[in-house]
Design an enzyme around this catalytic site. Structure first.
Site, short mmCIF file in Angstrom:
data_model
loop_
_atom_site.label_atom_id
_atom_site.label_comp_id
_atom_site.label_asym_id
_atom_site.label_seq_id
_atom_site.Cartn_x
_atom_site.Cartn_y
_atom_site.Cartn_z
CG HIS A 155 -1.69 -1.21 1.46
ND1 HIS A 155 -2.97 -1.45 0.98
CD2 HIS A 155 -1.32 -2.34 2.11
CE1 HIS A 155 -3.34 -2.67 1.35
NE2 HIS A 155 -2.36 -3.23 2.04
CB SER A 276 13.13 22.43 -14.93
OG SER A 276 12.29 23.56 -15.05
CE LYS A 282 11.22 19.98 -11.63
NZ LYS A 282 9.91 19.58 -11.19
CD GLU A 289 8.66 12.38 -15.45
OE1 GLU A 289 7.70 13.05 -15.06
OE2 GLU A 289 9.74 12.90 -15.81
#
Ligand code: ARG
Length: 459
Positions: A155, A276, A282, A289
């Site tokens: 979970h 970024s 970043k 992704e």
């Protein structure tokens, strides 16, 4: 005008030509098409259907067309519809009327089935190689971080400590099932359809076994209607690819989480991250992704083909031309995903300092405490209850298990003794000494078995 429009008085409308053409994407079958045609010409000559001389002319014509295509000199024309007609038309230009003998005892329906099967066989062997390389990268990462412990989650809540190697080997297992699936799919791809003709078989004394041997197939199709209608093997490849992408996507998701500032378990190599355009701090896990994102694309192609095929009456229908783009795209997506992901896994760095800290947070040894009471004679359900109350007590006081005194423990059960303090992360892991468990001994065994399996695949 195309060379097969003999019965028509008009050329096809330009819109129709463009709408129906598959050449913009099926040119990719040129090698397979030419290999199939060369084998077919050899067979026709061997059976005395065409002369040896005619076969020679056809075969050298085909070989020179292959060169033209490879050197980028071949002109693909939409009015020639597909790769089969493009090559045949060029053959006629090059060798004259004798080229027209190649299509004896054959139809584009069995021809396209053959070409796709040849491409699928190549795709599967390429996929298997890349899957093994990925497995190798997982094993290397596991071995390089052998002692590293991470919180195991259920979970997405910390559940029990596990070895990172054990976690990585979970993916080794998934990929092994993927390998099994592609190998199994190969059995159904490895069937030679030529000789089925358009639908009913062909009215010539051909030698199908010879064709199968020439083209490296271990079986020949047993029903001509099925052979020209069947795209199960494409569906199967796409289904196996979808499952494989699902596995890769789950690991990609974990890599995204683990490389976040919140988890901070790993650091991705700069070559596998992007910056970024606005936030200089970043370092984004775009590769992971996109692995996750492209999984949706692969599922989509599978669904598209299933829907395309679902109500087609036997045998061949032009709808089936829609099989190719999705198939090619799936092969390309899966292969490039495996390749880039392997590189990312090979270069990522595990931050063992942080995983160790993370394991120490919270009450991850709760199960071990319950097991401790069980070993002293308590029933598991009762033990579970005692530890649950103990946790609530400790949480209220902001204490970890090791910060509780023995008298505090004893308030919850008289069975607690001094040895409760010997329950540690290490003891917890070592205790899971069953086949498939996370104990170091078991993980070593699993690693050795995985390496052996990979060694055998190479040999
Ligand atoms: N381009 C066609 C396809 O991809 C080849 C087979 C065409 N056969 C036919 N009877 N029109 O399916």
């Amino acid at each position: 005008m195309s060379h097969i429009r003999g019965r028509f008085h008009k050329a096809a409308d330009k819109l129709v030509t463009d709408y129906t053409a598959s050449i913009p994407f099926d040119w990719r079958l040129y090698r397979h098409d030419i290999a199939g045609s060369i084998a077919h010409a050899k067979m026709l000559a061997k059976q005395g259907i065409i002369s040896e001389k005619e076969a020679e002319i056809i075969i050298s014509g085909l070989a020179s067309i292959r060169e033209e295509i490879e050197q980028g000199k071949f002109q693909f024309k939409p009015e020639l519809e597909d790769i089969h007609m493009s090559i045949e038309a060029r053959l006629l230009e090059k060798v004259g009327e004798v080229g027209g003998k190649l299509h004896t005892a054959r139809s584009r329906n069995d021809q396209v089935a053959l070409d796709l099967r040849l491409l699928a066989k190549e795709a599967i062997s390429g996929t298997l190689v890349k899957l093994r390389e990925f497995q190798q990268a997982l094993i290397s990462l596991a071995e390089a971080n052998k002692g590293v412990v991470i919180p195991g989650y259920t979970h997405l809540q910390p559940a029990q400590p596990v070895l990172l190697a054990h976690h990585l080997l979970a993916y080794f297992e998934m990929l092994q099932r993927d390998i099994d699936r592609f190998n199994d799919c190969l059995k159904r791809v490895d069937v030679m359809p030529l000789g089925s003709g358009a639908i009913a078989g062909v009215a010539y004394n051909i030698d199908r076994d010879f064709l199968a041997r020439e083209l490296g197939f271990s079986q020949i199709s047993q029903n001509s209607i099925d052979a020209v209608s069947d795209r199960d093997f494409v569906v199967e490849y796409e289904a196996a690819a979808s499952l494989c992408m699902m596995h890769l996507s789950r690991l990609a998701e974990e890599i995204i989480l683990w490389s976040s500032a919140e988890f901070n378990f790993i650091e991705l190599d700069e070559a596998y991250t992007t910056g970024s355009s606005i936030m200089p701090q970043k370092k984004n896990p775009d590769v992971a992704e996109l692995v996750r994102g492209k999984t949706g694309r692969v599922y989509g192609k599978l669904m598209a083909l299933l829907v395309t095929m679902k109500a087609l009456p036997l045998s061949y229908n032009r709808d089936m031309q829609e099989d190719k783009e999705g198939f090619f795209d799936t092969v390309d997506t899966l292969l490039s995903t495996l390749e880039v992901f392997t590189g990312m896994v090979k270069t990522l760095r595990v931050k063992a300092e942080n995983t160790e800290q993370a394991v120490k947070q919270g009450y991850i040894l709760a199960t071990d405490l319950a097991d401790y009471l069980v070993k002293k004679g308590e029933a598991f359900r009762t033990a579970h209850n005692i530890v649950a109350r103990l946790i609530s007590y400790a949480m209220e006081r902001g204490k970890s298990f090791s910060q509780l005194s023995l008298s505090e423990y004893k308030e919850f059960s008289p069975l607690f003794g001094e040895d409760v303090y010997s329950i540690t992360i290490e003891s917890s892991i070592a205790a899971r000494d069953v086949i498939g468990g996370t104990a170091p001994k078991q993980v070593d065994r699993a690693l050795a078995a995985a390496k052996k399996l990979l060694g055998e695949c190479k040999g």
